[in-house]
Write a protein that holds these residues in place. Structure first.
Motif, PDB file in Angstrom:
ATOM      1  N   SER A 108       0.826  -1.206   0.000  1.00 36.73           N
ATOM      2  CA  SER A 108       0.000   0.000   0.000  1.00 36.73           C
ATOM      3  C   SER A 108       0.861   1.256   0.000  1.00 36.73           C
ATOM      4  CB  SER A 108      -0.931   0.012   1.212  1.00 36.73           C
ATOM      5  OG  SER A 108      -0.188  -0.005   2.409  1.00 36.73           O
ATOM      6  N   VAL A 150       1.250   3.887   1.720  1.00 41.79           N
ATOM      7  CA  VAL A 150       1.121   4.538   3.018  1.00 41.79           C
ATOM      8  C   VAL A 150       2.523   4.886   3.498  1.00 41.79           C
ATOM      9  CG1 VAL A 150       0.383   4.272   5.408  1.00 41.79           C
ATOM     10  CG2 VAL A 150      -0.997   3.292   3.558  1.00 41.79           C
ATOM     11  N   SER A 162       3.229   6.395   6.551  1.00 40.44           N
ATOM     12  CA  SER A 162       3.332   6.478   8.005  1.00 40.44           C
ATOM     13  C   SER A 162       3.663   5.126   8.628  1.00 40.44           C
ATOM     14  CB  SER A 162       2.023   7.004   8.600  1.00 40.44           C
ATOM     15  OG  SER A 162       0.937   6.154   8.251  1.00 40.44           O
ATOM     16  N   THR A 182       5.914   0.310   4.987  1.00 39.89           N
ATOM     17  CA  THR A 182       5.470  -0.409   3.795  1.00 39.89           C
ATOM     18  C   THR A 182       6.648  -0.624   2.849  1.00 39.89           C
ATOM     19  OG1 THR A 182       4.887   1.685   2.745  1.00 39.89           O
ATOM     20  CG2 THR A 182       3.154   0.567   3.986  1.00 39.89           C
TER      21      THR A 182
END
Length: 522
Positions: free
Chosen positions: A224, A226, A228, A231
């Protein structure tokens, strides 16, 4: 449990061998050129194994099996960039440095942007390196103490003392040839432990592999977008910029480019070292996965004091691995820490002498600078041991603050190199603005990380994962430095000369003026 006699013999033999290597090269350390770049005589295969031993630190021995045990193989993602980055920049950066500088990486920054840029590069490298050294020695001692009856402080003092001795007397030649021995032992220790674990699995290797697959232990992380969380994209960005800085602005790597016999030998060494790293990391991750499968299939219970994945492998070695194999692994663990420490000690001494002492005493004779370099090796080794012992006894605010400050200051070097190397327009004042912006950003991000753990600014806390801080710091320095350069006139046109584009023109076979000569003339 104390060391078994066979393990003690193996470890002692390794430590004696390293000391003998230092003695072997001691008489040849008569000049700065020999002490720091081995008279540019190192063959490519030795250079490659040395790079492997330098990159694979004692942290790897604990962190990778721990990650494989507790989670999946996502920690491998940043490591893939160890091959990707030199494939992109190696064919240009390596021959460039071999022409552009004498023995200090940061000499290039001075030629391009003036002495303050050199100071920033040198201090950033020194602070980051010194912090790493103390942590690596502490982690080694903690791990050895958990597997033997030796005290943490004793291991710290012994490792620091022996490493200082062979580094001080043998120079870079001793460091590199000791790295070769350490690299071979590293492979032996890893393969020995992995082989034992695979063939002593309840139900055999196939059963362990099957249960690991069912539980997604081989997954590489989330795909994904993302930023934060760790990943795949975040880990890839982190790895790319980490190795970009390593290969373009890290003295430990550039020094090895300069120590090679030729540009071709340097390139071969870099690619060999990078290629060897990937399987070593993979084997360490597989060790962690196989450990998880072993305790899953056997039903054996771990002691209650083991709360983290990092603690499992040292416990398994102490309780299951037979004599000989355990000794080989412990020797490899010593070797990994000593390879990192010896390389860093030699580099810190080089930076101290060439970037600072030589500026203060420009007419100092070669022998005097060599003597000062050896003093720095001894002094840095002593301070490393002191900090590591302090770390083992306390985690007070002052020590945590030291590492926080080091993280803030030791950033942006890859961005600084790219600014200097890729832009004809960038000038010294734009560079200084870029450095300031990078330090401000890194300070804010580091201090407000994880919901404001140190300083809480509420909605103005850094919102992304901590792996992204360094990458963004490089980009901030590069972009701000470039655009800020348009606000200032170039005070000296010669500072624009040492770029990729001018280097390519001067590297034309019809032009016989070397880059180093050009830098002297300008």
């Amino acid at each position: 449990m104390g060391l078994r006699w066979l393990d003690s013999v193996i470890i002692s033999a390794y430590l004696i061998a390293v000391l003998l290597i230092g003695l072997r090269f001691a008489r040849r350390q008569t000049t700065i050129e020999t002490y720091f770049v081995a008279k540019r005589s190192i063959p490519s295969w030795a250079l490659g194994i040395s790079m492997l031993a330098t990159i694979i630190s004692a942290v790897t021995f604990i962190a990778y099996p721990g990650a494989g045990y507790a989670g999946n193989w996502s920690l491998l993602v940043p490591g893939i960039m160890v091959v990707v980055v030199p494939a992109i920049v190696g064919f240009v950066v390596i021959p460039f440095y071999r022409q552009a500088v004498g023995i200090s990486t940061y000499e290039y920054f001075e030629k391009r942007f003036g002495y303050p840029a050199r100071i920033y590069g040198s201090l950033s490298f020194a602070l980051g390196t010194f912090s790493k050294m103390a942590f690596v020695v502490y982690l080694l001692a903690l791990t050895i103490a958990s597997m033997t009856s030796l005290s943490v402080s004793l291991v710290i003092v012994a490792v620091a003392a022996l490493t200082v001795v062979y580094t001080l007397i043998g120079g870079l030649e001793a460091v590199i040839w000791a790295d070769v021995v350490q690299g071979i032992i590293l492979w032996g220790g890893v393969l020995g432990c992995l082989g034992y674990l695979l063939w002593h699995q309840p139900g055999g290797p196939s059963a362990a592999w099957h249960v690991a697959q069912l539980n997604h232990k081989f997954d590489m992380g989330s795909t994904s977008l993302v930023f934060s969380k760790p990943t795949i994209v975040v880990l890839s960005i982190y790895g790319f910029f980490w190795y970009l800085q390593k290969y373009t602005a890290d003295q430990t790597m550039v020094q090895r480019y300069l120590a090679a016999k030729s540009d071709k030998a340097a390139l071969k060494g870099v690619f060999l070292g990078a290629a060897l790293c990937i399987p070593v990391w993979t084997f360490f991750m597989l060790l962690g996965t196989q450990l998880w499968a072993f305790y899953k299939l056997s039903g054996e219970q771990l002691p209650t004091y083991i709360a983290k994945g990092d603690q499992v492998f040292p416990y398994f070695i102490r309780t299951h691995i037979p004599p000989g194999i355990a000794g080989l692994f412990i020797a490899a663990l010593f070797g990994a820490a000593m390879a990192t420490l010896s390389s860093d000690l030699n580099c810190l001494a080089l930076v101290a002498v060439e970037d600072f002492y030589r500026k203060l005493y420009p007419h100092a004779a070669d022998q005097r600078r060599l003597r000062v370099a050896k003093y720095f090796v001894a002094g840095c080794g002593l301070l490393t041991a002191a900090f590591a012992i302090r770390l083992s006894h306390s985690l007070e605010t002052a020590l945590s603050l030291w590492y926080t400050i080091s993280a803030i200051v030791a950033g942006g070097l890859a961005g600084l190199f790219l600014l200097a190397f890729l832009s004809d327009r960038a000038n010294r004042y734009g560079c200084y603005v870029g450095i300031f912006a990078s330090v401000v950003f890194t300070s804010w991000a580091t201090l407000t990380l994880n919901g404001g753990k140190i300083i809480d600014l509420g909605q103005y806390n850094f919102p992304l994962h901590d792996y992204t801080i360094a990458a963004i710091g490089h980009v901030v320095l590069l972009s701000v430095g470039y655009f800020a350069s348009f606000l200032f006139r170039n005070p000296d046109p010669s500072l624009e000369a040492l770029t990729l584009w001018s280097w390519r023109r001067r590297s034309d076979p019809l032009n016989h003026l070397s880059l180093a000569q050009y830098g002297e003339k300008t």
